[in-house]
Design a protein around this motif. Sequence first.
Motif, PDB file in Angstrom:
ATOM      1  N   MET A  47      12.842  10.759  36.687  1.00  0.00           N
ATOM      2  CA  MET A  47      12.928  11.009  35.246  1.00  0.00           C
ATOM      3  C   MET A  47      11.788  11.907  34.770  1.00  0.00           C
ATOM      4  SD  MET A  47      15.721   9.774  34.311  1.00  0.00           S
ATOM      5  CE  MET A  47      15.532  10.078  32.576  1.00  0.00           C
ATOM      6  N   VAL A  48      10.608  11.751  35.333  1.00  0.00           N
ATOM      7  CA  VAL A  48       9.473  12.601  34.960  1.00  0.00           C
ATOM      8  C   VAL A  48       9.763  14.048  35.344  1.00  0.00           C
ATOM      9  CG1 VAL A  48       7.069  13.128  35.543  1.00  0.00           C
ATOM     10  CG2 VAL A  48       7.736  10.790  34.982  1.00  0.00           C
ATOM     11  N   VAL A  49      10.294  14.259  36.559  1.00  0.00           N
ATOM     12  CA  VAL A  49      10.626  15.618  36.997  1.00  0.00           C
ATOM     13  C   VAL A  49      11.710  16.222  36.108  1.00  0.00           C
ATOM     14  CG1 VAL A  49      11.656  16.951  38.890  1.00  0.00           C
ATOM     15  CG2 VAL A  49       9.879  15.259  39.370  1.00  0.00           C
ATOM     16  N   LEU A  50      12.742  15.438  35.779  1.00  0.00           N
ATOM     17  CA  LEU A  50      13.811  15.945  34.903  1.00  0.00           C
ATOM     18  C   LEU A  50      13.284  16.290  33.512  1.00  0.00           C
ATOM     19  CD1 LEU A  50      16.805  13.611  35.851  1.00  0.00           C
ATOM     20  CD2 LEU A  50      16.548  16.042  36.354  1.00  0.00           C
ATOM     21  N   ALA A  51      12.438  15.429  32.952  1.00  0.00           N
ATOM     22  CA  ALA A  51      11.877  15.694  31.623  1.00  0.00           C
ATOM     23  C   ALA A  51      10.989  16.934  31.656  1.00  0.00           C
ATOM     24  CB  ALA A  51      11.097  14.482  31.123  1.00  0.00           C
ATOM     25  N   ALA A  52      10.164  17.073  32.702  1.00  0.00           N
ATOM     26  CA  ALA A  52       9.290  18.245  32.812  1.00  0.00           C
ATOM     27  C   ALA A  52      10.111  19.521  32.928  1.00  0.00           C
ATOM     28  CB  ALA A  52       8.363  18.093  34.014  1.00  0.00           C
ATOM     29  N   THR A  53      11.192  19.478  33.697  1.00  0.00           N
ATOM     30  CA  THR A  53      12.072  20.647  33.842  1.00  0.00           C
ATOM     31  C   THR A  53      12.716  20.995  32.507  1.00  0.00           C
ATOM     32  OG1 THR A  53      12.522  20.003  36.125  1.00  0.00           O
ATOM     33  CG2 THR A  53      14.038  21.572  35.113  1.00  0.00           C
ATOM     34  N   PHE A  54      13.226  19.994  31.817  1.00  0.00           N
ATOM     35  CA  PHE A  54      13.870  20.231  30.530  1.00  0.00           C
ATOM     36  C   PHE A  54      12.899  20.869  29.537  1.00  0.00           C
ATOM     37  CE2 PHE A  54      14.564  18.644  26.199  1.00  0.00           C
ATOM     38  CZ  PHE A  54      15.784  19.243  25.915  1.00  0.00           C
ATOM     39  N   PHE A  55      11.713  20.277  29.408  1.00  0.00           N
ATOM     40  CA  PHE A  55      10.760  20.811  28.433  1.00  0.00           C
ATOM     41  C   PHE A  55      10.241  22.192  28.843  1.00  0.00           C
ATOM     42  CE2 PHE A  55      10.406  16.268  27.185  1.00  0.00           C
ATOM     43  CZ  PHE A  55      10.871  16.436  25.896  1.00  0.00           C
ATOM     44  N   SER A  56      10.150  22.464  30.126  1.00  0.00           N
ATOM     45  CA  SER A  56       9.762  23.802  30.572  1.00  0.00           C
ATOM     46  C   SER A  56      10.817  24.829  30.188  1.00  0.00           C
ATOM     47  CB  SER A  56       9.542  23.828  32.085  1.00  0.00           C
ATOM     48  OG  SER A  56       8.445  23.036  32.429  1.00  0.00           O
ATOM     49  N   LEU A  57      12.088  24.469  30.379  1.00  0.00           N
ATOM     50  CA  LEU A  57      13.169  25.381  30.007  1.00  0.00           C
ATOM     51  C   LEU A  57      13.198  25.629  28.498  1.00  0.00           C
ATOM     52  CD1 LEU A  57      16.029  24.091  32.329  1.00  0.00           C
ATOM     53  CD2 LEU A  57      14.767  26.249  32.524  1.00  0.00           C
ATOM     54  N   VAL A  58      13.032  24.574  27.707  1.00  0.00           N
ATOM     55  CA  VAL A  58      13.021  24.726  26.248  1.00  0.00           C
ATOM     56  C   VAL A  58      11.835  25.574  25.824  1.00  0.00           C
ATOM     57  CG1 VAL A  58      12.730  23.478  24.069  1.00  0.00           C
ATOM     58  CG2 VAL A  58      14.305  22.618  25.803  1.00  0.00           C
ATOM     59  N   ASP A  59      10.668  25.340  26.434  1.00  0.00           N
ATOM     60  CA  ASP A  59       9.479  26.129  26.100  1.00  0.00           C
ATOM     61  C   ASP A  59       9.688  27.601  26.442  1.00  0.00           C
ATOM     62  OD1 ASP A  59       6.704  26.477  25.302  1.00  0.00           O
ATOM     63  OD2 ASP A  59       6.293  26.751  27.451  1.00  0.00           O
ATOM     64  N   GLY A  60      10.285  27.857  27.604  1.00  0.00           N
ATOM     65  CA  GLY A  60      10.550  29.251  27.990  1.00  0.00           C
ATOM     66  C   GLY A  60      11.517  29.923  27.041  1.00  0.00           C
ATOM     67  N   ALA A  61      12.563  29.201  26.643  1.00  0.00           N
ATOM     68  CA  ALA A  61      13.551  29.776  25.724  1.00  0.00           C
ATOM     69  C   ALA A  61      12.911  30.067  24.367  1.00  0.00           C
ATOM     70  CB  ALA A  61      14.735  28.829  25.565  1.00  0.00           C
TER      71      ALA A  61
END
Length: 101
Positions: free
Chosen positions: A72-86
């Motif tokens: 879950m930590v990896v999934l949350a980090a990936t999600f927030f990284s993608l949102v930050d990049g967008a």
Amino acid sequence: MARKPGSTPQAMKNRAAKTAAVIAPASALAQAAPKKKTSPAQFFREVRAEARKITWTTRKETWITSVMVGIMVVLAATFFSLVDGALTLAMAFLLKLANAG
């Protein structure tokens, strides 16, 4: 405009009195009940009895839970990284439009 049934001041006072009557005996009992003194030995016997009721997780359950938390930590980090990049790309695009105009 018509009032709702039970919204008159007298009806509200009646409900408050009923509520106070129900609550008052409970608080009076709590205040009147004498506090039971327990010896240190009795206290530790009760603590031991309560500690025996504890159900510990197995090694397997702990491992599975830890792995799930990691996923879950990896999934949350990936999600927030993608949102930050967008959002970074969107802001760069808007600033480029603002400077070009």
